[in-house]
Design a protein around this motif. Structure first.
Motif, PDB file in Angstrom:
ATOM      1  N   GLY A  50       0.842  -1.189   0.000  1.00 43.14           N
ATOM      2  CA  GLY A  50       0.000   0.000   0.000  1.00 43.14           C
ATOM      3  C   GLY A  50       0.876   1.237   0.000  1.00 43.14           C
ATOM      4  O   GLY A  50       2.112   1.143   0.047  1.00 43.14           O
ATOM      5  N   PRO A  51       0.274   2.439  -0.054  1.00 43.90           N
ATOM      6  CA  PRO A  51       1.057   3.684  -0.111  1.00 43.90           C
ATOM      7  C   PRO A  51       2.084   3.783   1.013  1.00 43.90           C
ATOM      8  O   PRO A  51       1.761   3.562   2.176  1.00 43.90           O
ATOM      9  N   ALA A  52       3.317   4.096   0.674  1.00 37.22           N
ATOM     10  CA  ALA A  52       4.468   4.240   1.583  1.00 37.22           C
ATOM     11  C   ALA A  52       4.950   2.893   2.122  1.00 37.22           C
ATOM     12  O   ALA A  52       6.142   2.714   2.359  1.00 37.22           O
ATOM     13  N   LYS A  53       4.048   1.951   2.302  1.00 42.93           N
ATOM     14  CA  LYS A  53       4.430   0.660   2.854  1.00 42.93           C
ATOM     15  C   LYS A  53       5.100  -0.233   1.806  1.00 42.93           C
ATOM     16  O   LYS A  53       6.011  -0.998   2.120  1.00 42.93           O
ATOM     17  N   ARG A  79      -2.103  -6.052  -6.558  1.00 41.76           N
ATOM     18  CA  ARG A  79      -2.759  -4.917  -7.190  1.00 41.76           C
ATOM     19  C   ARG A  79      -1.866  -3.684  -7.118  1.00 41.76           C
ATOM     20  O   ARG A  79      -1.347  -3.354  -6.051  1.00 41.76           O
ATOM     21  N   MET A  80      -1.676  -3.020  -8.250  1.00 43.92           N
ATOM     22  CA  MET A  80      -0.909  -1.779  -8.279  1.00 43.92           C
ATOM     23  C   MET A  80      -1.863  -0.617  -8.055  1.00 43.92           C
ATOM     24  O   MET A  80      -2.859  -0.467  -8.763  1.00 43.92           O
ATOM     25  N   LEU A  81      -1.563   0.200  -7.032  1.00 48.00           N
ATOM     26  CA  LEU A  81      -2.420   1.318  -6.664  1.00 48.00           C
ATOM     27  C   LEU A  81      -1.869   2.634  -7.205  1.00 48.00           C
ATOM     28  O   LEU A  81      -0.683   2.760  -7.470  1.00 48.00           O
ATOM     29  N   ASN A  82      -2.749   3.608  -7.327  1.00 52.57           N
ATOM     30  CA  ASN A  82      -2.378   4.971  -7.757  1.00 52.57           C
ATOM     31  C   ASN A  82      -1.711   5.007  -9.123  1.00 52.57           C
ATOM     32  O   ASN A  82      -0.797   5.804  -9.367  1.00 52.57           O
ATOM     33  N   THR A  83      -2.144   4.142 -10.036  1.00 53.90           N
ATOM     34  CA  THR A  83      -1.517   4.088 -11.359  1.00 53.90           C
ATOM     35  C   THR A  83      -1.765   5.362 -12.168  1.00 53.90           C
ATOM     36  O   THR A  83      -1.019   5.655 -13.098  1.00 53.90           O
ATOM     37  N   SER A  91       1.998   2.431  -5.674  1.00 56.26           N
ATOM     38  CA  SER A  91       2.360   1.404  -4.688  1.00 56.26           C
ATOM     39  C   SER A  91       1.712   0.075  -5.023  1.00 56.26           C
ATOM     40  O   SER A  91       0.633   0.020  -5.612  1.00 56.26           O
ATOM     41  N   LEU A  92       2.389  -0.974  -4.642  1.00 57.61           N
ATOM     42  CA  LEU A  92       1.902  -2.332  -4.853  1.00 57.61           C
ATOM     43  C   LEU A  92       1.301  -2.834  -3.551  1.00 57.61           C
ATOM     44  O   LEU A  92       1.828  -2.574  -2.464  1.00 57.61           O
ATOM     45  N   ARG A  93       0.182  -3.534  -3.668  1.00 61.47           N
ATOM     46  CA  ARG A  93      -0.459  -4.099  -2.473  1.00 61.47           C
ATOM     47  C   ARG A  93      -0.829  -5.538  -2.760  1.00 61.47           C
ATOM     48  O   ARG A  93      -1.377  -5.855  -3.817  1.00 61.47           O
ATOM     49  N   ALA A  94      -0.515  -6.410  -1.826  1.00 63.41           N
ATOM     50  CA  ALA A  94      -0.802  -7.828  -1.998  1.00 63.41           C
ATOM     51  C   ALA A  94      -1.750  -8.317  -0.919  1.00 63.41           C
ATOM     52  O   ALA A  94      -1.575  -8.006   0.261  1.00 63.41           O
TER      53      ALA A  94
END
Length: 630
Positions: A50-53, A79-83, A91-94
């Motif tokens: 997620g963002p920053a993480k 999932r790639m966020l904020n594309t 950011s990437l989030r799993a």
């Protein structure tokens, strides 16, 4: 009794990274955990990134840590966020299969050479002459170690609260660590009482998903680790879902707010500002008509669904009513109720930037015991604590990442310089140099250090060098590749909805245009080679944002002098004439290692810093004179 090089207390996300780092650097390491079946337990939401993480996770990977590789082995959705935004905040989030994540990490720890794992509850530290010597378990057995790393998470005097019911417990009803908390206070640690919470888990067979918004994963070759890209196409991804609260949900909360321990005064711990409970959201933001709830699977083959954003400690009967007010949840059944958990943590101002405590020599702390929240923040601290414990044992220089080098550097600097009065969560806004601290370039920033430390293999390092060289070569090729205002060129630019050129130009300059990317320039590029996607991505970002990146690098260079100006440990701040009373108090408490760190302490003004710099120059001249006389 045998003496270990390093003993790690706790095997959560911080403990796992600390133990692996110490063992991989050659230390004879012991990891002690309350429950061997819950190593790297995802006690809250079953997700990483997620963002920053995601930036932190990839930095852990670039330094040779395990979290990124473990989530790549265990994810059920990526999932790639904020594309649609700039690369600094993408950011990437799993979504993880939480049982798989825990079992995979346990296997890695069990197979690691130099690492022993044992179940046991630590009740006290063995300390002599201000130096830690070992630990004592609840059973009375003692283990001796040259360095001890505490990664106790939320176990210190842990207390679970649901409505008017509360009981002593660690997360997921594990044994708490009460005696150790009291012992730390006796040793001189300033303990804080923090609070975090978790959401109810719901049986997915009782949810009507037709009323929810589907959230699929991203396609393509993406991963957290830089070692090998794991294709999301190789396995079927499990979707997440989105639902929103409504006026009925909010009214149920308002009608029963007196039953919330948060509002009844039964919870004394400070909660996380950036991850509030649903009752906090409703009461503090009455103008908001709806709040997003992400419905996340806890595993591929289990029926539990986690309601991210629905954290609560209201009575279970009220949780059921709140749940049934959500679209698609009219018949939903709770498997595990949400709860709040209170716990003790240390004041991070009592830590050095190495994460060694100022109170006891040889003792390090990492993770939620330092007042942070989140698996990623914990893993980062564990890695740095494990590295520095071994570096000190081996007589090597400590690893202290700068704010301009890594999000991990921002995280630790914030903790040891500013402290925290609430569970600390990493945000992109905390990093002033976030344009150069992106998730996509973490390997370029930190792999050389990981290799130098001995945590990156030769094979991986050579692969990294080849990638870096390919990026530089392609950047130079595009900068030198000239195009001319010919009919063929102009026609192609019109075709891709870009402006014609009026004079000779280069592909490198064209790439800076917002409407163009590397692939769109293919029609003008007659010399293009077949490059890896990660190389292409770096070339595109570095050229497209080159002006902004150079500007930020200049800002970093300006601050470099202050960061490199070291403050001796034996400095007597009382001798600096003109310091304000507040600056004197804060400088003595924080004990900054550099002028740069001193300048970030709340209450220390630019005038105080000027006086400090003058005093340090005076000390330097005196030392020079003494050396000349000798």
């Amino acid at each position: 009794m045998k003496e270990y090089d390093v003993i790690v207390v706790g095997a959560g996300h911080a403990g796992a990274e600390a133990a692996l780092a110490a063992a991989r650097l050659g230390g004879d390491t012991l990891a002690l955990t309350v429950d061997l079946d819950n190593i790297a337990l995802m006690a809250c939401n079953p997700a990483i990134g997620g963002p920053a993480k995601s930036q932190i996770v990839r930095e852990i990977d670039a330094l040779g840590g395990e979290m990124a590789k473990n989530i790549d082995r265990s994810f059920i959705q990526l999932r790639m966020l904020n594309t649609g935004k700039g690369p600094a905040v993408r950011s990437l989030r799993a979504q993880a299969d939480k049982k798989s994540y825990s079992l995979n990490m346990k296997r890695v720890l069990e197979e690691e050479e130099n690492l022993n794992i044992r179940q046991g509850i630590v009740t006290e530290l063995l300390v002599g002459d201000g130096v830690v010597k070992g630990v004592k378990l609840k059973t009375g057995i003692e283990f001796y170690g040259k360095k001890i790393i505490l990664t106790t998470g939320t176990f210190l005097k842990g207390s679970i609260i649901i409505g008017d019911h509360s009981f002593n417990s660690g997360p997921h009803h594990q044994f708490p660590a009460n005696a150790l908390s009291e012992h730390l206070e006796e040793l001189g640690f300033e303990l804080r009482r923090f609070k975090t919470g978790t959401s109810p888990r719901v049986d997915k067979r009782t949810i009507d998903f037709s009323q929810l918004i589907k959230q699929p994963g991203s396609e393509g070759d993406i991963s957290f680790s830089f070692t090998e890209l794991s294709s999301t196409q190789l396995k079927e991804q499990v979707p997440c879902w989105l639902v929103r609260t409504n006026e009925k949900t909010h009214q149920i909360i308002r009608d029963n707010i007196d039953l919330s321990p948060l509002y009844a005064g039964d919870i004394e711990g400070e909660g996380p500002r950036y991850c509030p409970s649903i009752e906090d959201k409703v009461m503090k933001y009455p103008e908001k008509e709806r709040h997003q709830i992400f419905v996340e699977p806890e595993g591929e083959y289990i029926f539990e669904m986690y309601l991210s954003g629905f954290s609560t400690c209201l009575p279970e009967s009220i949780q059921v009513k709140m749940l049934h007010s959500l679209p698609g949840f009219e018949e939903a059944k709770i498997i595990r109720p949400g709860y709040a958990i209170e716990y003790d943590c240390v004041n991070p101002l009592q830590l050095k930037p190495t994460l060694e405590t100022k109170v006891i020599k040889g003792l390090y702390t990492a993770g939620q015991i330092n007042g942070t929240s989140g698996y990623e923040e914990a893993g980062a601290q564990g890695l740095i604590a494990g590295i520095n414990a071994m570096r000190q044992l081996q007589g090597e220089e400590a690893v202290i990442l700068k704010r301009s080098e890594a999000y991990i550097g921002v995280l630790i600097d914030d903790l040891v310089t500013k402290g925290t009065n609430e569970p600390y969560r990493m945000l992109t806004s905390r990093a002033e140099y976030r344009l150069v601290l992106r998730q996509d370039n973490a390997d370029l920033r930190l792999t050389p250090l990981g290799y130098q430390l001995g945590l990156i293999t030769e094979k991986r390092y050579q692969k990294f060098k080849a990638k870096k060289e390919a990026i530089e070569q392609e950047k130079q090729r595009l900068k030198n590749y000239k195009i001319y205002p010919e009919d063929e060129v102009q026609s192609y630019l019109r075709k891709v909805d870009s402006t014609e050129i009026s004079r000779d130009d280069t592909l490198g300059r064209l790439l800076r245009r917002p409407e163009l990317n590397y692939e769109k320039l293919a029609g003008l590029d007659k010399e293009r080679a077949d490059l890896a996607p990660e190389v292409i991505k770096q070339v595109e970002i570095q050229l497209k944002y080159e002006g902004y990146i150079k500007k930020q690098l200049k800002q970093i260079e300006k601050k470099k002098e202050l960061e490199e100006q070291q403050i001796p440990e034996e400095i007597d701040y009382e001798q600096i004439e003109g310091l304000s009373a507040e600056a004197l108090e804060k400088l003595k408490k924080v004990e900054p290692i550099s002028v740069g760190q001193a300048s970030r302490i709340a209450g220390v003004t630019p005038a105080d810093i000027s006086l400090l710099v003058v005093y340090l120059q005076k000390l330097k001249r005196e030392v020079t004179k003494e050396n000349q006389h000798e």
